[in-house]
Enzyme design. Structure first.
Site, short mmCIF file in Angstrom:
data_model
loop_
_atom_site.label_atom_id
_atom_site.label_comp_id
_atom_site.label_asym_id
_atom_site.label_seq_id
_atom_site.Cartn_x
_atom_site.Cartn_y
_atom_site.Cartn_z
N THR A 145 0.86 -1.18 0.00
CA THR A 145 0.00 0.00 0.00
C THR A 145 0.90 1.24 0.00
O THR A 145 1.29 1.71 -1.05
CB THR A 145 -0.98 -0.01 1.19
OG1 THR A 145 -0.26 -0.27 2.39
CG2 THR A 145 -2.06 -1.07 1.00
N THR A 146 1.28 1.74 1.18
CA THR A 146 2.19 2.89 1.21
C THR A 146 3.65 2.48 1.32
O THR A 146 4.52 3.34 1.48
CB THR A 146 1.84 3.83 2.39
OG1 THR A 146 1.88 3.08 3.61
CG2 THR A 146 0.46 4.43 2.20
N LYS A 167 3.99 -6.83 3.90
CA LYS A 167 3.72 -5.43 3.60
C LYS A 167 3.32 -4.73 4.88
O LYS A 167 2.84 -5.35 5.83
CB LYS A 167 2.63 -5.28 2.54
CG LYS A 167 1.23 -5.73 2.94
CD LYS A 167 0.43 -4.80 3.83
CE LYS A 167 0.32 -3.39 3.28
NZ LYS A 167 -0.38 -2.50 4.27
N GLY A 168 3.51 -3.43 4.91
CA GLY A 168 3.10 -2.66 6.06
C GLY A 168 4.18 -1.71 6.50
O GLY A 168 5.28 -2.14 6.81
N VAL A 169 3.86 -0.42 6.54
CA VAL A 169 4.81 0.57 7.02
C VAL A 169 4.12 1.63 7.87
O VAL A 169 4.73 2.60 8.30
CB VAL A 169 5.56 1.25 5.84
CG1 VAL A 169 6.54 0.29 5.22
CG2 VAL A 169 4.61 1.78 4.78
N THR A 178 1.24 -8.90 12.80
CA THR A 178 1.12 -7.51 12.40
C THR A 178 0.98 -7.44 10.91
O THR A 178 1.42 -8.34 10.21
CB THR A 178 2.33 -6.67 12.83
OG1 THR A 178 2.10 -5.32 12.46
CG2 THR A 178 3.60 -7.13 12.22
N GLU A 257 6.50 4.59 7.37
CA GLU A 257 6.02 5.75 6.63
C GLU A 257 6.80 7.00 7.00
O GLU A 257 6.83 7.43 8.15
CB GLU A 257 4.52 5.95 6.90
CG GLU A 257 3.68 4.91 6.19
CD GLU A 257 2.21 4.97 6.52
OE1 GLU A 257 1.42 4.43 5.72
OE2 GLU A 257 1.84 5.54 7.56
N ASN A 380 0.03 10.32 5.94
CA ASN A 380 -1.23 9.97 6.60
C ASN A 380 -2.25 11.08 6.62
O ASN A 380 -3.43 10.83 6.87
CB ASN A 380 -0.92 9.48 8.02
CG ASN A 380 -0.33 8.10 8.01
OD1 ASN A 380 -1.02 7.11 7.78
ND2 ASN A 380 0.98 8.02 8.21
#
Length: 385
Positions: A145-146, A167-169, A178, A257, A380
Site C-alpha cells: 500500500t504505502t 507489507k506494512g509501514v 502484524t 512511513e 497519513n
C-alpha cells in the site's frame, strides 16, 4: 527485483483488479497439493470480515493458500462487506478447484469502503488456472500500500526452502502478528508443531515491531507448508524461519512511513521477557525518542523519560538502570562532550541502536521501530485521498 525461486509446489498469480491505479492489487499464493497452515490475526475489536473468514479456515491447520486484495481493507462495511469478502474467496477457490475453506483471504488499505465488486469480479474472471509460475517478488509488490519497496526473503533448511513476503509501514503496533505477511515452504511439518514454532517466531519478530502505536484491523500472518521437500530438523527449521521473519521485520521498520532510520531498542536485565518487551516498546514508541533519533540530537534523557513512564513496574530503579547508544554509555555515567559527540555521530547513521539494562534479572527483549518525520504526517494526512 526479479523473479525469486521459491519452494516446490507453490504457484502465484498477481493482477490489477481496479483497487490501485496502474499497479497489481490482487495476489494469490497457493500450493498445488494439500498443505499445513498456521496463522495468527489481529485482536482488534474492529477486525474485518477477511480476518473472520481466515481465522475459521485456519482453525484445523489445513489450508492451501491465500488471496490478498491491497488498497481496500473492506473493514467496517457491514453485512454487504462480509458478503463481498466471502464472494472473493469463493470465486478464487472455484477457479483453482479447491474448497473455499482451503483458502485464506486478507485485505489491507482504506477502512470503511467496500470492494468495488464489479471491477473485482471482472478481474477474478480473468484469473487462469494453473497459474503460470511462482513469482513471489510480484506478489510482494502486489500487496503493497504505502510501502516504498517490496519485502521479500528466501531461506533454506536442508532440502527445504522458505520464502516470505510482507507489507506494512504504517498503522503498525501489533497485538498478535502484524500487517500482512505470508510464508510458503516445501518442508513437511505437522499442524501442532508448525503452529507452535510459528507463534514463537512471531512473538520475537513481527510482534516486536512498532511504527506508530496503532494496531491494524486487518493484521494477518500465515505460513503454508506442503511437505514436498520432506521432513526437516525442527530446531533448524525454526531458526531459519526466525531469520527470515526478522529480515522482513527490519525491512518493515526501515521503510516505516516517512522514516529515514531503523531504530533497534534492546532491553536486558529485566524481571522477565514481558517486562523487557514492555519497556522496549515504551522507548521505541516515544514521539520524543523518535524525533531525537530523526534529528540526531544526543538528548539521551528522553530515553530515561520513556523508561520512567513504566510507572507500574515498581522494581525499576534509576540507581540500577544503564542506558547505551551503541557502545557509548549515556547513563549513569556523566556524558561529557566527547561522549555526546559519539552519540550524535551514531544517531546520524541509518541504523540506530539503543540498549537499556534494568539491572533486575535475566529477562531480555529487542524491539524494532523507526524515527518520526514530517513525511509520516504528509503520508497519513492524505492517505484516503
Amino acid at each position: 527485483m526479479g523473479r525469486t525461486q521459491g519452494p516446490r509446489g507453490f504457484r502465484v498469480y498477481t493482477a490489477n483488479v481496479g483497487l490501485k491505479d496502474g499497479h497489481d492489487d490482487l495476489a494469490v499464493l497457493v500450493s498445488e497439493v494439500p498443505a499445513t497452515v498456521s496463522a495468527v490475526f489481529t485482536r482488534s475489536r474492529f477486525a474485518g470480515p477477511s480476518v473472520a473468514l481466515s481465522r475459521e479456515a485456519a482453525r484445523d491447520h489445513s489450508a492451501r493458500g491465500v488471496v490478498v486484495l491491497a488498497r481496500n481493507a473492506n473493514v467496517a462495511t457491514g453485512r454487504e462487506g462480509a458478503e463481498y469478502a466471502a464472494e472473493v474467496r469463493r470465486r478464487a477457490a472455484a477457479t483453482i478447484g479447491i474448497g473455499e475453506d482451503e483458502l485464506l483471504i486478507a485485505s489491507t488499505g482504506v477502512i470503511g469502503e467496500r470492494y468495488p465488486m464489479d471491477r473485482v469480479r471482472e478481474g477474478l474472471e480473468r484469473m487462469p488456472w494453473p497459474f503460470p509460475g511462482a513469482d513471489f517478488a510480484a506478489a510482494a509488490r502486489a500487496i503493497m500500500t504505502t510501502d516504498t519497496r517490496p519485502k521479500l526473503v528466501t531461506a533454506t533448511c536442508g532440502e527445504a526452502t522458505i520464502v516470505g513476503i510482507a507489507k506494512g509501514v504504517g498503522m503498525i503496533e501489533p497485538n498478535m502478528a502484524t500487517l500482512l505477511t505470508f510464508f510458503c515452504t516445501d518442508a513437511a511439518a505437522g499442524g501442532a508443531e508448525l503452529d507452535a514454532a510459528f507463534r514463537r517466531v512471531i512473538a520475537r519478530t513481527f510482534n516486536a515491531v512498532s511504527i506508530d502505536t496503532d494496531t491494524s484491523t486487518s493484521d494477518t500472518a500465515a505460513i503454508f507448508a506442503n511437505g514436498l521437500a520432506g521432513g526437516v530438523d525442527p530446531d533448524r527449521f525454526e531458526r531459519a524461519l526466525h531469520g527470515a521473519a526478522l529480515h522482513l521485520v527490519r525491512e518493515i521498520a526501515r521503510d516505516g512511513e516517512g522514516a529515514g532510520k531503523l531504530l533497534t531498542v534492546r532491553v536486558s536485565g529485566a524481571r522477565d521477557d514481558a517486562q523487557a518487551k514492555r519497556v522496549g516498546k515504551t522507548v521505541v514508541n516515544s514521539p520524543l525518542v523518535k524525533t531525537m533519533v530523526h534529528g540526531g540530537d544526543p538528548n539521551w534523557g528522553r530515553v530515561a523519560m520513556a523508561v520512567g513512564k513504566c510507572e507500574d513496574d515498581l522494581d525499576i530503579s534509576p540507581q540500577r538502570v544503564r542506558i547505551h547508544f551503541d557502545e557509548t554509555e549515556a547513563y549513569p555515567a556523566e556524558a561529557d562532550a566527547a561522549a555526546l559527540d559519539r552519540i550524535a555521530r551514531h544517531l546520524a547513521g541509518d541504523d540506530v541502536r539503543i540498549h537499556v539494562d534494568l539491572g533486575i534479572g535475566a529477562g531480555e527483549f529487542t524491539v524494532y521501530g523507526c524515527d518520526l518525520t514530517a513525511g509520516y504526517v504528509r503520508v497519513n494526512a492524505s492517505y484516503r485521498s
